[in-house]
Design a protein around this motif. Sequence first.
Motif, mmCIF file in Angstrom:
data_model
loop_
_atom_site.group_PDB
_atom_site.id
_atom_site.type_symbol
_atom_site.label_atom_id
_atom_site.label_comp_id
_atom_site.label_asym_id
_atom_site.label_seq_id
_atom_site.Cartn_x
_atom_site.Cartn_y
_atom_site.Cartn_z
ATOM 1 N N GLN A 135 7.449 37.112 -24.892
ATOM 2 C CA GLN A 135 8.888 37.080 -24.646
ATOM 3 C C GLN A 135 9.481 35.770 -25.169
ATOM 4 O O GLN A 135 8.773 34.768 -25.307
ATOM 5 C CB GLN A 135 9.156 37.213 -23.147
ATOM 6 C CG GLN A 135 8.759 38.558 -22.571
ATOM 7 C CD GLN A 135 9.519 39.690 -23.226
ATOM 8 O OE1 GLN A 135 10.746 39.670 -23.302
ATOM 9 N NE2 GLN A 135 8.790 40.675 -23.721
ATOM 10 N N ALA A 139 13.249 31.342 -23.273
ATOM 11 C CA ALA A 139 14.093 31.227 -22.077
ATOM 12 C C ALA A 139 13.584 32.075 -20.921
ATOM 13 O O ALA A 139 13.910 31.793 -19.766
ATOM 14 C CB ALA A 139 15.541 31.589 -22.397
ATOM 15 N N SER A 140 12.784 33.074 -21.195
ATOM 16 C CA SER A 140 12.259 33.925 -20.131
ATOM 17 C C SER A 140 10.888 33.450 -19.634
ATOM 18 O O SER A 140 10.315 34.063 -18.736
ATOM 19 C CB SER A 140 12.174 35.379 -20.602
ATOM 20 O OG SER A 140 11.252 35.491 -21.663
ATOM 21 N N GLN A 141 10.387 32.361 -20.187
ATOM 22 C CA GLN A 141 9.061 31.862 -19.816
ATOM 23 C C GLN A 141 9.123 30.989 -18.563
ATOM 24 O O GLN A 141 10.087 30.238 -18.377
ATOM 25 C CB GLN A 141 8.459 31.053 -20.960
ATOM 26 C CG GLN A 141 8.256 31.829 -22.234
ATOM 27 C CD GLN A 141 7.269 32.966 -22.066
ATOM 28 O OE1 GLN A 141 6.279 32.853 -21.357
ATOM 29 N NE2 GLN A 141 7.548 34.076 -22.729
ATOM 30 N N THR A 182 13.657 39.325 -32.208
ATOM 31 C CA THR A 182 12.645 39.642 -31.196
ATOM 32 C C THR A 182 12.637 41.115 -30.819
ATOM 33 O O THR A 182 11.591 41.656 -30.474
ATOM 34 C CB THR A 182 12.840 38.792 -29.920
ATOM 35 O OG1 THR A 182 14.138 39.037 -29.383
ATOM 36 C CG2 THR A 182 12.655 37.318 -30.221
ATOM 37 N N THR A 192 14.540 31.058 -28.638
ATOM 38 C CA THR A 192 15.005 30.779 -27.285
ATOM 39 C C THR A 192 15.375 32.047 -26.532
ATOM 40 O O THR A 192 14.978 32.223 -25.376
ATOM 41 C CB THR A 192 16.207 29.814 -27.319
ATOM 42 O OG1 THR A 192 15.835 28.662 -28.082
ATOM 43 C CG2 THR A 192 16.583 29.377 -25.921
ATOM 44 N N PHE A 193 16.123 32.950 -27.154
ATOM 45 C CA PHE A 193 16.627 34.141 -26.471
ATOM 46 C C PHE A 193 16.281 35.410 -27.243
ATOM 47 O O PHE A 193 15.942 35.364 -28.423
ATOM 48 C CB PHE A 193 18.154 34.061 -26.308
ATOM 49 C CG PHE A 193 18.614 32.855 -25.548
ATOM 50 C CD1 PHE A 193 18.464 32.780 -24.168
ATOM 51 C CD2 PHE A 193 19.184 31.778 -26.204
ATOM 52 C CE1 PHE A 193 18.869 31.671 -23.460
ATOM 53 C CE2 PHE A 193 19.605 30.658 -25.505
ATOM 54 C CZ PHE A 193 19.445 30.600 -24.132
ATOM 55 N N SER A 194 16.406 36.549 -26.565
ATOM 56 C CA SER A 194 16.227 37.848 -27.226
ATOM 57 C C SER A 194 17.354 38.061 -28.229
ATOM 58 O O SER A 194 18.483 37.639 -28.004
ATOM 59 C CB SER A 194 16.264 38.982 -26.197
ATOM 60 O OG SER A 194 15.168 38.893 -25.334
#
Length: 126
Positions: A102, A105-107, A78, A72-74
């Motif tokens: 990425q 969540a950044s998509q 990642t 979901t997040f960095s």
Amino acid sequence: MAATILLIHGSKNDQTAQQANDLRDRLRKIPVLSNMRLEIAYLHFAQPDLGTVIESLYLSGIHQIQIIPLFTFSGNHTMQDIPRICAEMNALHPDLEFSIGQPLASQPGFVDLISQILLEAHKEPC
């Protein structure tokens, strides 16, 4: 020739692997994706791990690999673990080319997906 790896954290629970395989199979049924070489790999607790899948793809003649982390997040995985594994594999096979997607969540569309889930959850009493 290119391939895409859906990278999953992994779990000791066998159900996770089944869900991952089901996702891959559902994606393969989408006509525009049906000819894509799509594989599953895990970082922890399950097999095949990322390095094993990369090596297998390389030995089958694939030198361009896109990694889609289903996180979901960095975070450490990642920003550190995935690039480190790719660098290690690149040291063994300098002609390998990687692209790393990425986190989710950044998509584009992620906020819409979460809002739909929230709206559905709001309709149902707790």
